[in-house]
Design a protein around this motif. Sequence first.
Motif, PDB file in Angstrom:
ATOM      1  N   LEU A   1       0.832  -1.205   0.000  1.00 43.26           N
ATOM      2  CA  LEU A   1       0.000   0.000   0.000  1.00 43.26           C
ATOM      3  C   LEU A   1       0.868   1.257   0.000  1.00 43.26           C
ATOM      4  O   LEU A   1       0.422   2.329  -0.383  1.00 43.26           O
TER       5      LEU A   1
ATOM      6  N   TRP B   1      -0.733 -11.703  -3.997  1.00 40.46           N
ATOM      7  CA  TRP B   1      -1.783 -12.464  -3.322  1.00 40.46           C
ATOM      8  C   TRP B   1      -1.272 -13.355  -2.210  1.00 40.46           C
ATOM      9  O   TRP B   1      -2.053 -13.997  -1.522  1.00 40.46           O
TER      10      TRP B   1
ATOM     11  N   PHE C   1      -7.428  -5.562   9.262  1.00 38.73           N
ATOM     12  CA  PHE C   1      -7.321  -4.225   9.844  1.00 38.73           C
ATOM     13  C   PHE C   1      -7.814  -4.187  11.298  1.00 38.73           C
ATOM     14  O   PHE C   1      -8.383  -5.149  11.805  1.00 38.73           O
TER      15      PHE C   1
ATOM     16  N   GLN D   1      -8.537   1.460   2.031  1.00 41.21           N
ATOM     17  CA  GLN D   1      -7.265   0.740   2.177  1.00 41.21           C
ATOM     18  C   GLN D   1      -7.500  -0.777   2.128  1.00 41.21           C
ATOM     19  O   GLN D   1      -6.725  -1.512   1.530  1.00 41.21           O
ATOM     20  N   LEU D   2      -8.589  -1.204   2.765  1.00 38.94           N
ATOM     21  CA  LEU D   2      -8.926  -2.634   2.745  1.00 38.94           C
ATOM     22  C   LEU D   2      -9.129  -3.118   1.312  1.00 38.94           C
ATOM     23  O   LEU D   2      -8.599  -4.163   0.910  1.00 38.94           O
ATOM     24  N   MET D   3      -9.874  -2.315   0.541  1.00 44.06           N
ATOM     25  CA  MET D   3     -10.111  -2.678  -0.866  1.00 44.06           C
ATOM     26  C   MET D   3      -8.791  -2.724  -1.632  1.00 44.06           C
ATOM     27  O   MET D   3      -8.556  -3.629  -2.431  1.00 44.06           O
ATOM     28  N   LYS D   4      -7.920  -1.744  -1.357  1.00 42.35           N
ATOM     29  CA  LYS D   4      -6.626  -1.720  -2.042  1.00 42.35           C
ATOM     30  C   LYS D   4      -5.792  -2.929  -1.646  1.00 42.35           C
ATOM     31  O   LYS D   4      -5.086  -3.508  -2.468  1.00 42.35           O
TER      32      LYS D   4
ATOM     33  N   MET E   1      -6.866  -5.678  -1.057  1.00 39.67           N
ATOM     34  CA  MET E   1      -7.413  -6.829  -1.789  1.00 39.67           C
ATOM     35  C   MET E   1      -7.245  -6.627  -3.294  1.00 39.67           C
ATOM     36  O   MET E   1      -7.905  -7.274  -4.090  1.00 39.67           O
TER      37      MET E   1
END
Lengths: 259, 275
Positions: A57, A77, A83, B180-183, B185
Motif C-alpha cells: 500500500l 496475493w 485491519f 485501504q482494505l479494498m486496495k 485486496m
Amino acid sequence: MSAMLEFKDVNFFYQTKAAEIHALKDLNFTVEEQSFASIVGPSGCGKTTILSLIAGLLKKSSGRILLNGKEIEENDWRIGYMFQRDHLFEWRTIWQNVILGIELNKPKDADKKKEFAQQLLKKYDLYDFISSKPRSLSGGMRQRVALIRTLVMEPALLLLDEPFSALDFQTRLKVCDDVYEIIKSEQKTAVLVTHDISEAISMSDKIIVLSSRPATVKHVQMLNLNGETPLSRREDPTFGALFDLIWKKLTNEKQTQNS
Amino acid sequence: MKNKLKTVKPPKIAPYSKAHERYLKKLRNDKIFVISFQVVILFTFIGLWELLTATKVIDPFFVSSPSRVFNMFISLVEDGTIWRHIGITLLETIVGFAIATLGGTLIAILLWWNKRLRRILEPYIVVLNSLPKIALGPIIILWVGSGMSAIITMCVLICIVLTTISMLNAFNSCDADKIQLMKSMHANKFQIFWKLILPNATDEFISVLKINVGMSWVGTIMGEYLSSSAGLGYLIVYGSQIFKIDLVMTSTVLLCLLAALMYLAICLIQKWHSR
C-alpha cells in the motif's frame, strides 16, 4: 525454519507540507515461515507503516523487502491484511463479505476458494449466518468473519493491524484464541502489530521491539511459552518476566523519546 | 461450490414473553396515537376553514373554502382539463427530477474520480449553489425557448448543484480504512467505486432523492410561473390573475397531494432498500 519475510535496510520517508519525515530507518528483521511475530513500539513509531509496506500500500524509499527470497510485488496475493476494525460492508451479507476478494480478482480457482470459504464458515460456527447482514453479529463474530475474508484468498502471510483493539477485554481474549487457532490450523505466517504487550507475548514466537521515530529495531525477543492457546500461554511462569522485559525496553524508549 | 446458498434465518434474538408483548403493544399504541393526532389536525384545519368561511368570519373570496375547492375540482374533472394540467406538471417534474438526480450524481462521480478537477471546479460549484436560480429565468427562456424545455431546465438547475454537492460529500466521507482494505485486496479504482463508494453512499442518495422531490416541484412551478400555457403552476398564475382563488387553492391542494405521493414513493424505495 527458514525466513519467510525479510526486511533489509529498509528506509521510509513520507512527505508533508511542512517537512519530510523519516519514519523507518535501516530496518532489519526476519519472520520465519509458519511463525507468529509481533511488532511493538511507541505510538506513532511506524508500526502500521511497516504493514502497509509489506502489503504494497506504500512504497519503500530504500532497502529490500523479501518474501520467500523474492522482492514483494504489487498486488501480491501471498499477503493478506486484517485491519484494526472488521470493516465488513453493512449492505452485503456475511457470505458476500467473505467472498469479496474472489469477486474483485476473479481467480481461476474461484469455485475452490468459495468451497474453502464455506468450510471455514462452518468450522468457525458462522455458517448459520451466511445470509445475515453484519449488524446481526457480535463484535467477536464480525472479527472472525473479517479473518475468514482475508483467509479465503489463501495468503501465505497474514498481516494483523491491532485486530482486537476495538473489542472489550473478555471478547478480546476469546477472539485472540479463535484467531490464533485459525492461523495455526491453517499453517499461516502472521505479523501482528499491537500496543498490548500481554497480547504480543501470548500469541508470538518472536517480538520485535521498535524504537521511536525514525523506527529501528531495538530488541528482538524469541519466545517459547508452554500452552496451546494464547490464554493458556498467559499462565506460563516466564510470562511475567517477559512482560517486564518488553515493558522496560518500551519505557526506556519512551524516556529517551521524552529526554 | 455454487454461488447460491440456502437461506438460513438467524436465531430469534428476543424471547417472547408477557413483558415483550406489553412492549410491542406500547409501540403499537404509540403509533396509533401519533397517526390519530395527525388526522385530527388535518380535519380540524379543514373543518375550521369551512366553518370560518361559511360564517363569513373570513372572506372566502380571498381564501376560498374546502367545499369550494372540492366543487372546483369536480368541475375541472367533469370538463376533463385537470388531467392535462396534472399530466404536464407531473411530466415536467419527473423529467427534471430524473435529469437532475442522474446528472448531479454523474458530475459527483466525475469529481470524485478526478481530485484535481474537483479542486479546479470547487469555487464555481459554490457560486452556482448560492446563486438564486430564478434570476436565470429570462436567460433560460432566451436559450432554450419558452414552454416545457424552459420549465424542465429551471427544475434541473434548482436540483442539480445540490445533488452534486451532497453526493460528492457522501463519496468523500467513505472511511479511508475501508478504501485501504479494498486496495489491500487489489481492487482497482473502478471496483473501489462500484463495490464500496457507491453502495456506501446509498443512504445519502435516498436523502438527496427526498430533497429533490421537494426541490423539483419548486423548480417546475417556478418555471411554469415564468413561461407556460398549461400545468398546475399555470392554473395558479391564471387563477390569481382573474381573482379565481378557488382555482388557485384547488391547484395548490393538488400540488400538495402529488408531492406527497412522490415523497411516499421515495420512502417505499428506502424501506425496500433497508430490508
